[in-house]
Scaffold this active site. Structure first.
Site, PDB file in Angstrom:
ATOM      1  N   HIS A  11      23.547  -0.143  11.493  1.00  0.00           N
ATOM      2  CA  HIS A  11      24.737   0.693  11.561  1.00  0.00           C
ATOM      3  C   HIS A  11      25.623   0.224  12.705  1.00  0.00           C
ATOM      4  CE1 HIS A  11      23.132   3.401   8.551  1.00  0.00           C
ATOM      5  NE2 HIS A  11      21.970   3.202   9.136  1.00  0.00           N
ATOM      6  N   ASN A  67       0.827  -1.190   0.000  1.00  0.00           N
ATOM      7  CA  ASN A  67       0.000   0.000   0.000  1.00  0.00           C
ATOM      8  C   ASN A  67       0.876   1.259   0.000  1.00  0.00           C
ATOM      9  OD1 ASN A  67      -2.294   1.674   0.169  1.00  0.00           O
ATOM     10  ND2 ASN A  67      -3.342   0.197   1.478  1.00  0.00           N
ATOM     11  N   GLY A  83      -0.694  -1.432   8.794  1.00  0.00           N
ATOM     12  CA  GLY A  83      -0.156  -0.110   8.509  1.00  0.00           C
ATOM     13  C   GLY A  83       0.840   0.379   9.544  1.00  0.00           C
ATOM     14  N   THR A 100      11.090  -7.141  15.890  1.00  0.00           N
ATOM     15  CA  THR A 100      12.521  -7.252  16.156  1.00  0.00           C
ATOM     16  C   THR A 100      12.988  -8.700  16.145  1.00  0.00           C
ATOM     17  OG1 THR A 100      12.186  -7.352  18.547  1.00  0.00           O
ATOM     18  CG2 THR A 100      12.503  -5.164  17.568  1.00  0.00           C
ATOM     19  N   LYS A 101      12.019  -9.650  16.175  1.00  0.00           N
ATOM     20  CA  LYS A 101      12.335 -11.080  16.176  1.00  0.00           C
ATOM     21  C   LYS A 101      11.422 -11.784  15.194  1.00  0.00           C
ATOM     22  CE  LYS A 101      13.900 -11.110  20.906  1.00  0.00           C
ATOM     23  NZ  LYS A 101      13.668 -11.475  22.271  1.00  0.00           N
ATOM     24  N   ARG A 129       4.895  -8.742  20.079  1.00  0.00           N
ATOM     25  CA  ARG A 129       4.766  -9.982  20.852  1.00  0.00           C
ATOM     26  C   ARG A 129       3.566 -10.764  20.350  1.00  0.00           C
ATOM     27  NH1 ARG A 129       7.319  -6.701  24.428  1.00  0.00           N
ATOM     28  NH2 ARG A 129       8.738  -7.647  25.927  1.00  0.00           N
TER      29      ARG A 129
END
Length: 184
Positions: free
Chosen positions: A115, A85, A142, A165-166, A180
């Site tokens: 980084h 989208n 979104g 993040t996982k 989660r």
């Protein structure tokens, strides 16, 4: 013979992103996304010609709404029927594979670059790209953010605004920051 910064990037090694060859590749991507954003929808089609040519691959019926942004484009692989989208950003310093039938809500962001943690090396432009793999029939809500190195299993759902993040298991639903798993 020493590897170029692009070769290091493609190999998944630390590389210097402040590099003339990489600058030129990002400029090509900028031209392609400009065309995609600027063409009237009827002329653009599902993916503007310059952007389609830049992508690593785009399956049948894959569609990218404008505006869209990517770093390089050649690391992006879209399966059949993928839908991105408006307002999506993919910083593809590593391969990004999106499985067939997967849909993104507006403003989804994928960040492959990491980084360097050492401030002096970070200022010098040192980074590494971590791939992102998204399975088939996934829904990414979104404004979700997916960090490099994650895999999202087939049929999973990522709630709007989540920061992934996982990796996410097949069929799982995740929400929140950090994302989660929820049951139900």
């Amino acid at each position: 013979m020493a590897q170029s910064e692009r070769e290091k990037m493609v190999a998944g090694a630390w590389y210097n992103c402040v590099d003339p060859e990489l600058d030129a590749l990002r400029a090509l991507a900028a031209e392609a996304v400009f065309e995609h954003r600027s063409l009237p929808p009827a002329d653009r089609g599902d993916i503007a010609p310059q952007l389609r040519a830049l992508l690593g691959s785009a399956g049948e019926g894959a569609r990218i709404e404008a505006p869209f942004h990517c770093a390089y484009g050649f690391n992006i692989h879209l399966g059949d029927g993928v839908f991105l989208n408006a307002g999506c950003t993919i910083l593809d310093t590593a391969p990004v594979r999106i499985g067939e039938g997967t849909m993104f809500g507006p403003g989804v962001q994928i960040y492959c670059p990491e980084h360097h943690k050492d401030p002096a090396l970070r200022r010098a432009g040192l980074e590494i790209g971590r791939p992102v793999t998204i399975g088939r029939n996934v829904w990414i809500g979104g404004s979700a953010i997916l960090l490099g190195g994650v895999e999202i299993g087939d049929d999973a759902v990522v709630g709007a605004g989540s920061v992934v993040t996982k990796s996410v298991a097949v069929g799982a639903t995740v929400v929140g920051n950090p994302a989660r798993r929820i049951v139900g």
